[in-house]
Design a protein around this motif. Structure first.
Motif, PDB file in Angstrom:
ATOM      1  N   ALA A  64      33.545  11.872   8.669  1.00 47.14           N
ATOM      2  CA  ALA A  64      34.256  10.407   8.582  1.00 47.14           C
ATOM      3  C   ALA A  64      35.654  10.553   8.078  1.00 47.14           C
ATOM      4  O   ALA A  64      36.646  10.022   8.292  1.00 47.14           O
ATOM      5  N   GLU A  65      35.785  11.189   7.054  1.00 43.42           N
ATOM      6  CA  GLU A  65      37.107  11.522   6.330  1.00 43.42           C
ATOM      7  C   GLU A  65      38.008  11.994   7.278  1.00 43.42           C
ATOM      8  O   GLU A  65      39.107  11.613   7.393  1.00 43.42           O
ATOM      9  N   LYS A  66      37.580  13.132   7.888  1.00 46.86           N
ATOM     10  CA  LYS A  66      38.497  13.670   8.884  1.00 46.86           C
ATOM     11  C   LYS A  66      38.804  12.920  10.157  1.00 46.86           C
ATOM     12  O   LYS A  66      40.061  12.755  10.495  1.00 46.86           O
ATOM     13  N   LEU A 106      38.445   9.507  10.487  1.00 49.32           N
ATOM     14  CA  LEU A 106      39.098   8.035  10.282  1.00 49.32           C
ATOM     15  C   LEU A 106      40.432   8.005   9.596  1.00 49.32           C
ATOM     16  O   LEU A 106      41.178   7.343   9.640  1.00 49.32           O
TER      17      LEU A 106
END
Lengths: 206, 176
Positions: A88-90, A92
């Protein structure tokens, strides 16, 4: 035919749902109450639900009843990406990292478009074909505050992305059983009894 | 003429030394400064705030991931601003995009300081020792912080034996 639909729903929910089970029939009031109580950052206009119990059956029986996840479709409505806790972090934080190539194994957005309606207006979703579509799957029935909070956080990240990418479209797909479906109270009670009690599911499967 | 030349040289030197960068991502400006330990030490010393908090941040450290959201909340809710927060990290240059992603994802707006000195071993201890001679660096890890007063005297430093809750309780006294 309807009985088969109910049975399939019950079996699918029984197989996919995790304990403790907390299935209830929800409506806009209970959903909005939950959002307020848990202080989720959801905008009502982005919340969608499954239109009918038949749509719910199709949706759940195809293994889509998972959360927290985001299904991503390109501007043509082709499925491109599946975002979960691990990426998700990468994904989004930098939308350029979303895959350009469509995935062949998953249905296009057209498949989803026909099955969902707005919680607020009860209108079907219209895809404007200009930007990526992010379908964020969530539900009260998961009984996991962490999961809902995570979806809320991802949604906030996407809202910030939307400031620079106004074309992206966000759908907060609520996967709860809905009071608005055309089924009798008796059937609702029976379904809840089955899906909230794992023993009943096992007995029915034997 | 000579004075102007010297001033220009001094300006260039400071610019290179501090390496201040304002990075923008999706309408959000991140305050990331790349600098040496010596320059960071000067920056802390020259700060006129009553409390100077130096927080050791490591993006991939689970303790940082657990503790920093609470620091962020305190920072965003602060109204008095009689403190200056220095979030210090050692991300290598090739990982700076990942740091930016991390800040964007978590909506962190604190001033970040990336140390660009390169040491082969014990970088973390050397960093603490350089900033704070009296700190017990052996008991400190990422997510620990040091608080200095206006006169640059150490008020306290945390240790890894303390819990995240204890850290936050301490910070609540200073970040207001």
């Amino acid at each position: 035919m309807k009985i088969i639909t109910y049975l399939i729903c019950v079996f699918t929910l029984g197989l996919t749902a995790q304990n403790p089970r907390n299935f209830k029939f929800e409506d806009s009031t209970t959903i909005n109450n939950y959002i307020n109580e848990q202080q989720l950052a959801f905008l009502t206009e982005d919340i969608y639900i499954l239109k009918t119990i038949e749509d719910y059956k199709t949706y759940t029986s195809e293994g889509n009843l998972v959360s927290p996840v985001i299904f991503v479709f390109n501007e043509k409505g082709e499925f491109t990406e599946y975002i979960n806790f691990y990426n998700a972090e990468k994904k989004l934080s930098n939308l350029k990292r979303l895959r350009k190539k469509k995935s062949k194994n998953s249905p296009d957005f057209k498949y989803w478009e026909e099955k969902i309606v707005s919680l607020k207006t009860n209108q079907v979703y219209t895809h404007n074909q200009t930007g990526y579509i992010f379908v964020l799957s969530w539900g009260i029935h998961w009984n996991k505050i962490k999961s809902a909070k995570l979806i809320s956080k991802w949604y906030e990240v996407l809202l910030r992305q939307k400031e620079n990418n106004p074309d992206i479209q966000l759908i907060l797909l609520n996967t709860d059983l809905q009071n608005s479906w055309d089924i009798s109270q008796e059937t609702k009670d029976w379904m809840l009894e089955q899906v909230n009690n794992p023993e009943n599911i096992r007995d029915n499967q034997r | 003429m000579k004075k102007t030349f010297i001033l220009s040289l001094l300006f260039c030197f400071l610019f290179i030394k501090l390496g201040i960068t304002q990075t923008t991502k999706s309408n959000t400006t991140y305050n990331i400064t790349t600098l040496s330990i010596a320059a960071l030490k000067d920056k802390i010393a020259f700060s006129k705030k009553d409390f100077k908090i130096v927080y050791l941040f490591k993006q991939y450290c689970s303790a940082t991931q657990q503790g920093f959201p609470s620091v962020d909340s305190l920072y965003k809710q602060a109204t008095q601003h009689n403190f200056e927060l220095f979030v210090v990290t050692t991300n290598p240059k090739k990982k700076q995009e990942e740091l930016l992603d991390h800040l964007f994802f978590n909506n962190y707006s604190e001033p970040f300081y990336i140390i660009d000195d390169s040491f082969f071993l014990n970088f973390h201890s050397k960093l603490i020792k350089a900033i704070c001679e009296t700190c017990n660096h052996k008991d400190m890890g990422y997510t620990d912080f040091m608080i200095f007063g206006k006169d640059n005297q150490l008020i306290l430093h945390t240790t890894y034996q303390q819990s995240v809750e204890e850290h936050i309780a301490i910070l609540k006294t200073y970040i207001k």
